[in-house]
Each structure stands twice: as C-alpha cells, then as structure tokens.
Design a protein around this motif. Structure first.
Motif, PDB file in Angstrom:
ATOM      1  N   SER A   1       1.846  -0.898 -12.427  1.00 12.62           N
ATOM      2  CA  SER A   1       0.777  -1.322 -13.682  1.00 12.62           C
ATOM      3  C   SER A   1       1.384  -1.634 -14.999  1.00 12.62           C
ATOM      4  O   SER A   1       0.862  -1.751 -15.973  1.00 12.62           O
ATOM      5  CB  SER A   1      -0.376  -0.273 -13.891  1.00 12.62           C
TER       6      SER A   1
ATOM      7  N   ARG B   1      -4.059  -3.430 -12.121  1.00  8.94           N
ATOM      8  CA  ARG B   1      -3.436  -3.802 -10.901  1.00  8.94           C
ATOM      9  C   ARG B   1      -3.796  -5.124 -10.179  1.00  8.94           C
ATOM     10  O   ARG B   1      -3.089  -5.915  -9.570  1.00  8.94           O
ATOM     11  CB  ARG B   1      -3.692  -2.496  -9.730  1.00  8.94           C
TER      12      ARG B   1
ATOM     13  N   TYR C   1       1.679  -1.775  -8.431  1.00  4.60           N
ATOM     14  CA  TYR C   1       0.824  -0.441  -8.591  1.00  4.60           C
ATOM     15  C   TYR C   1       1.327   0.325  -9.873  1.00  4.60           C
ATOM     16  O   TYR C   1       0.635   1.063 -10.405  1.00  4.60           O
ATOM     17  CB  TYR C   1       0.906   0.302  -7.296  1.00  4.60           C
TER      18      TYR C   1
ATOM     19  N   LYS D   1       0.608   2.878  -3.415  1.00  9.35           N
ATOM     20  CA  LYS D   1      -0.398   2.877  -4.134  1.00  9.35           C
ATOM     21  C   LYS D   1      -0.927   4.005  -4.944  1.00  9.35           C
ATOM     22  O   LYS D   1      -1.822   3.849  -5.977  1.00  9.35           O
ATOM     23  CB  LYS D   1      -1.743   2.644  -3.041  1.00  9.35           C
TER      24      LYS D   1
ATOM     25  N   GLN E   1       0.664  -1.106   0.131  1.00 13.87           N
ATOM     26  CA  GLN E   1      -0.097  -0.037   0.120  1.00 13.87           C
ATOM     27  C   GLN E   1       0.856   1.171  -0.083  1.00 13.87           C
ATOM     28  O   GLN E   1       0.316   2.408  -0.317  1.00 13.87           O
ATOM     29  CB  GLN E   1      -0.773  -0.045   1.262  1.00 13.87           C
TER      30      GLN E   1
END
Length: 637
Positions: A149, A100, A147, A41, A38
């Motif tokens: 991607s 993601r 994240y 993120k 996280q």
C-alpha cells in the motif's frame, strides 16, 4: 483509388483486431495477477500507514498533517499518492482498501503501457506480449507492494507511461507542442508521486539529448521535456515552504545520509534484488541485446539502459531499503518489461517465423513458469507474505485508542504508521520522520552508519516531551540496537516517571506493552487534594495484562491464587483509607523493604510514616471472577 480504400479498410480492421486481442491478453494476465497476488494479502507496510494517516487527516478537514492542531510536518515523500488515496477514500472510508484499489489500478496502467508500446510497434507477436505481461504479473515485488500500500505502484505506472510517451516523441522525431506536453505532464506527475521521481525526468531528458549530440540548437529543443516536471517540483517546493515552513522535507533529512557504509548496504541490496529476479532479467538482457543491434530500436534501448543504470546507482547511494520484497527494484521491472517486449517486437520484424519456433517458446515459457513458482519463495518476498508485526501494532493501537478514547493521551512510537493510524491518538515519531524538531536539532553524530531511516532518536528529546505513553513496537520488538533507547532507559527522569504496563490484544492473541507516565494528567496516577488515585492498569503484568471490556472500561483479570502488584508508589506521609472501585477485593501494602504496613479486605486504614513515603501495593484475587476495574484509592483520612 479503390485499391487504396481497400488497403485502408484492411488496415483499420487489422488495427482493431490487434487492439482487441491485446486487450484480451491484458485482461487475462491481469486476472492472473489478481489471483497470484493473494499470497501477499496480509502484508501492509508501516510506512504506508503513515501516508494513510495523512490522507485520513486530509479528508477529515485537518489538512496534510500528522497531528491535527500541531505544526504540520511533511513526513511523506508521495504527495500524489496521498491525494489519490484521499480521493478514493471519499467514496469508501476504508483507506487501506482505497490504497490497495489504487495499487491494482496502477498495475493495470503499467501493463496497459506495455500493451500500448506493443500496439505502437504494429507487431503481431501476441506470444511476446503475453509472456512480457506474465513476467510482470508473476513478480513478487509488484504483487507485494500492491498490498503493501505504498506509492510504488503509482510511481511505476507513471514511469511506464512516461517511457511510452517519450518513445513516441523520439521515434516520430516530431517535437511539437502536443508530444512535449504529453511527455512533460506524465513526467511531472511522476515527480510528484515520489520526491526522487524527478530523477527519471532528468535521466530521460539527458539520454534523449545525448542521442542527438551534434545537432546543436535543434537538440536544445529536447530540454522542453523538463519544463513541466521542473515546474511541478517547483510548485511543490513553494507549497512546502508556505504550508510546512521548510524547504527540505523530513523524509530527506531522515533517510538521506550518504556514507560508505550505506553505499555498501545499497550495493548488496541491488545485487540481491537482481539475483532474486534473475529469471526475469535473463530475457530482459536478451531483449536489450536484440534491440541494441537494431538501428530502429537503439535509441529506446539507450534510454532504457540509462534510466536503469542511473536508478540502480541511486539505490546504492541512498543505501537500499529496509522493507521486504525489494520495492526499489520495481522501476527495474518496468524497464525490463519494455526491453522484453521491445526484443520480441524487433525479433518478429526481423524473422517472424523464428521467434515462434518451439525451442524459443519452450525456453521462454519455462523461464516464466519457474519465475512465477520461485518468486513467493525468494527470501524477501516470503518475508513480506508472512510479516505480521504491523498487524499486531495496529491492534495494539486499536486497543489503546479504545481504552483512552476520552483522555486522548500523546503516545510516542517507533511503529509510526501502524499504531498511530489505528489508535487515532496524537503521536510523537521517535525516529523523527513526522517530527519537526528531531531531524533538525537532534541529529546524531553517527548518522550514515546505522539502520537506514532509523538512525534518528534522542533520549533528551523524549524527556523534553514527556509523552503520556511510549510504545516501542517495531519490526524486531527489541530496542537494544538503538543507542538512544539504552541512554533513555538509564536516565533517572525516565526511571522515576515511567512504569511498564501491559494490554491484551484479543484479535491476534498477544500482549502489547507500553511505558506509562505516572505523572501524566491523562494516563498517570492522579492526586486530588490529599487523595491519590491509581488506575488498575498500573498493576498489570505480562501474564496478567489489562484489557478493555465490552463497555470499553479498562479491567484487570487476576487469576485465582494470583496477585497483581505495583512497587515504589509515592504516597505523602499521612493516614489513609485504602479502597477500590471493585467490591470484595483484598490487598496488602508494604514498605520498600518488604515490611507489611496493612492488609486485608478493602477498604482498610493505612498509615504512611514520614520518611518512607513510598509503598508497594499488592491486589489479591478474592472476588470470584478476579476482575478488577477502575481505580484504587488512597483517601486521606
């Protein structure tokens, strides 16, 4: 007979128990990964949004193209990733979310491959499994690029699966059709996940053949491992030629510029990547040593080290990477994880009691904890976690896309992923990755000496295309280090045709700037007969930018006591009524030397004398709200 049955039952129960315990560890550590990731993120790679734009066009029926309706170009190197994101996007059109989700799924597959290798070794060293998976889970590179991607997660998941399948092939010595096909299919998919994925297939196959040197014709059977990967690459080449009309993809033309300068940058990249992950590579190196001294694991170790050394050499060759968080080091993380788990397995087989003693557990756990704690603070990982320019570029794209939704101007960009994807507008990639002509006909003489992937650029090409808007939003927000931009800014064609305009982006509270073509039929100053119509955004400034209102109309807010102006507007000689869509506005019109020609509340009459034909216009806040909308007009009288 009864004893044999009891042994089979016992073996079966033991196998099931090991699988259950391993699955529990896998799920638990994957949960840790989801939580720890996280930190990253808010990170999204600009190049990832290039791929997502291709996926968006694909699922909307436009094909694998950059701009619908134009000649398609292959500005991606990750066909399989685009297809995977497109498939998930069919169920949820949030394509960033789809990418993601795919990334997390692929990380689970990576960890699952390590579990599968552990189970195949029939080891009961669950500590070794847990610590190996934890090293992967706590790697900032792995988390950032989920994240981020891009395709790294898929590429490395397929690499992990390919290594597991090849190890089955090598360990069993059974080169039957089933084992060859499994390894070949996985390496074929690996080759489609990235263009350079085929290197892994060649390296792995070469290492396997090297290990069986002297077996003559028997060794030639190993070449079967390459049949499916080679076929996959060949089929993609046929597709590329048929669909894009080119055998070499744009990514190769733009990003591969071998030189000593790039090799030096690449070497620095690799060394810094290893240093940033040193706490991970220490147990990986120990695992490699332990496996090398074990005859049963030596072949696997040679394959892993061959892949690792070859991949790192390739990174040096291409010049490393410009993105944060060392994405090209992810294959090294996978290889390191196999070395760690392999070392634990062999250590357990040799001395089961020694591997679980307190000092080893303490040292390994300490390394893992320190690795997890320090990874977010490694400079490149920290940069990824705090990088925001892509988010700003996306908002700039949304603002400009909404402002010109009907006109659909062509916007030339440097942030080729963020702004075009968010705006949905047709775009020109000023660095050539998604452009057919730039990399083929405007290749700079300095290729191989500049910023990797950003060496392309041509002032002449920009003037040839004359885009409606130009956005130079990139990671530095400065263009001074691009020679072509300095050349463009000095060209009379550019100076006479483009004006700087500003749009406010309310979500992130910043102002984006664009160069607008004043002669554009979509965004420029319009001439209807003898009338001249000027959109209000040409009067915007950095302190008083244009914005889009609730009804998507472009408006300009001029603060009390302030004015907004535009200089050197070409107006044919004649008599005009100067007016505005906004009621109660005042204005001042002057000649280039500053002499006032006319002023006062609008509308008023103004005469442009022959020989002047350029005027400065200043709009003055006198409306109370200071909101100016629509256009101002020079109507021939």
């Amino acid at each position: 007979m009864e004893q044999r049955q009891r042994m089979q039952i016992k073996f079966g129960k033991s196998t099931i128990l090991r699988a259950v315990l391993s699955a529990f560890i896998l799920i638990a550590v994957f949960g840790v990964f989801i939580f720890s990731a996280q930190i990253y993120k808010n990170f999204i790679s600009d190049d990832a949004l290039i791929s997502i734009r291709y996926a968006d066009n694909f699922i909307n029926g436009h094909g694998l193209c950059w701009n619908p309706g134009e000649r398609p170009v292959e500005g991606y190197s990750n066909l399989l990733w685009i297809l995977l994101v497109s498939f998930i996007g069919l169920f949820n059109h949030d394509l960033i979310g789809a990418a993601r989700f795919a990334g997390f799924l692929c990380v689970f597959m990576m960890m699952g491959s390590i579990c599968a290798e552990f189970l195949r070794g029939r080891s009961k060293n669950y500590f070794g499994l847990a610590i190996t998976l934890s090293f992967v889970a706590l790697s900032g590179t792995v988390a950032a690029w989920v994240y981020g991607s891009l395709e790294q997660s898929l590429n490395c998941a397929l690499l992990a699966l390919s290594l597991w399948a090849v190890f089955r092939f090598v360990d069993s010595g059974d080169k039957n059709f089933k084992n060859v096909v499994l390894s070949g299919v996985l390496m074929g998919l690996l080759a489609l996940s990235r263009l350079d994925g085929i290197l892994f297939a060649f390296i792995i196959t070469g290492a396997v053949m090297l290990l069986e040197t002297g077996k003559g014709a028997e060794n030639l059977k190993n070449i079967k491992l390459l049949i499916i990967p080679a076929a996959a690459v060949a089929l993609q080449a046929v597709f590329r030629l048929a669909y894009y009309g080119a055998l070499i993809p744009n990514t190769a033309l733009i990003k591969i510029s071998p030189s000593m300068e790039h090799a030096s940058v690449g070497l620095t990249y690799v060394m810094n990547g290893i240093i940033s992950m040193k706490l991970f590579f220490i147990p990986a190196a120990a695992g490699a040593l332990f496996m090398l001294f074990d005859s049963g694991a030596r072949k696997k170790t040679v394959i892993l080290l061959a892949v690792l050394i070859s991949w790192l050499a390739y990174i040096v060759f291409i010049g490393g990477d410009i993105f944060p968080a060392y994405r090209h080091m992810m294959p090294a993380i996978i290889i390191g994880a196999f070395l760690i788990i392999g070392g634990f397995i062999k250590a357990w087989e040799a001395k089961p009691a020694a591997i679980i003693n307190v000092p080893v557990i303490f040292i390994t756990c300490l390394l893992c904890v320190l690795y997890g704690v320090t990874q977010p603070w490694e400079i490149q990982n920290f940069k990824a976690a705090n990088e925001t320019w892509e988010r700003n570029a996306m908002e700039a794209g949304r603002v400009i896309g909404g402002a010109f939704e009907k006109e659909r101007p062509v916007v030339a960009v440097t942030a080729a992923g963020s702004l075009p994807y968010a705006s949905g507008l047709p775009a020109i990639d000023l660095f050539g990755l998604n452009d057919y002509e730039l990399p083929r006909f405007y290749r700079p003489k300095t290729a191989g000496k500049g910023w990797i992937g950003h060496e392309q650029g041509s002032a002449a090409y920009v003037i040839k295309r004359m885009p409606d808007l130009i956005s130079l939003y990139d990671s530095t927000a400065e263009m001074v280090h691009y020679a072509w931009w300095a050349e463009l800014a000095a060209m009379p064609e550019f100076k006479n045709s483009y004006r700087l305009i500003y749009f406010y982006c309310p979500e992130n509270k910043f102002t984006a700037k664009f160069w607008a073509n004043i002669y554009s039929k979509k965004t420029g100053i319009r001439v209807l007969g003898n009338d001249v119509i000027i959109p209000v955004y040409f009067f915007s400034t950095a302190s008083e930018p244009a914005m889009t209102g609730a009804d998507k109309k472009i408006e300009l807010k001029v603060n009390a006591g302030k004015s907004a102006g535009m200089k050197d507007i070409t107006i044919p000689a004649g008599k005009y009524i100067f007016s505005s869509d906004t009621k109660g506005l005042k204005a001042r019109i002057s000649s280039p030397d500053g002499a006032v020609i006319a002023s006062g509340p609008l509308p008023f009459s103004v005469r442009v004398m022959k020989g002047i034909e350029k005027v400065n216009v200043e709009l003055i806040n006198s409306t109370g709200t200071g909101i100016i909308t629509g256009n101002v007009f020079f109507k021939n009288n």
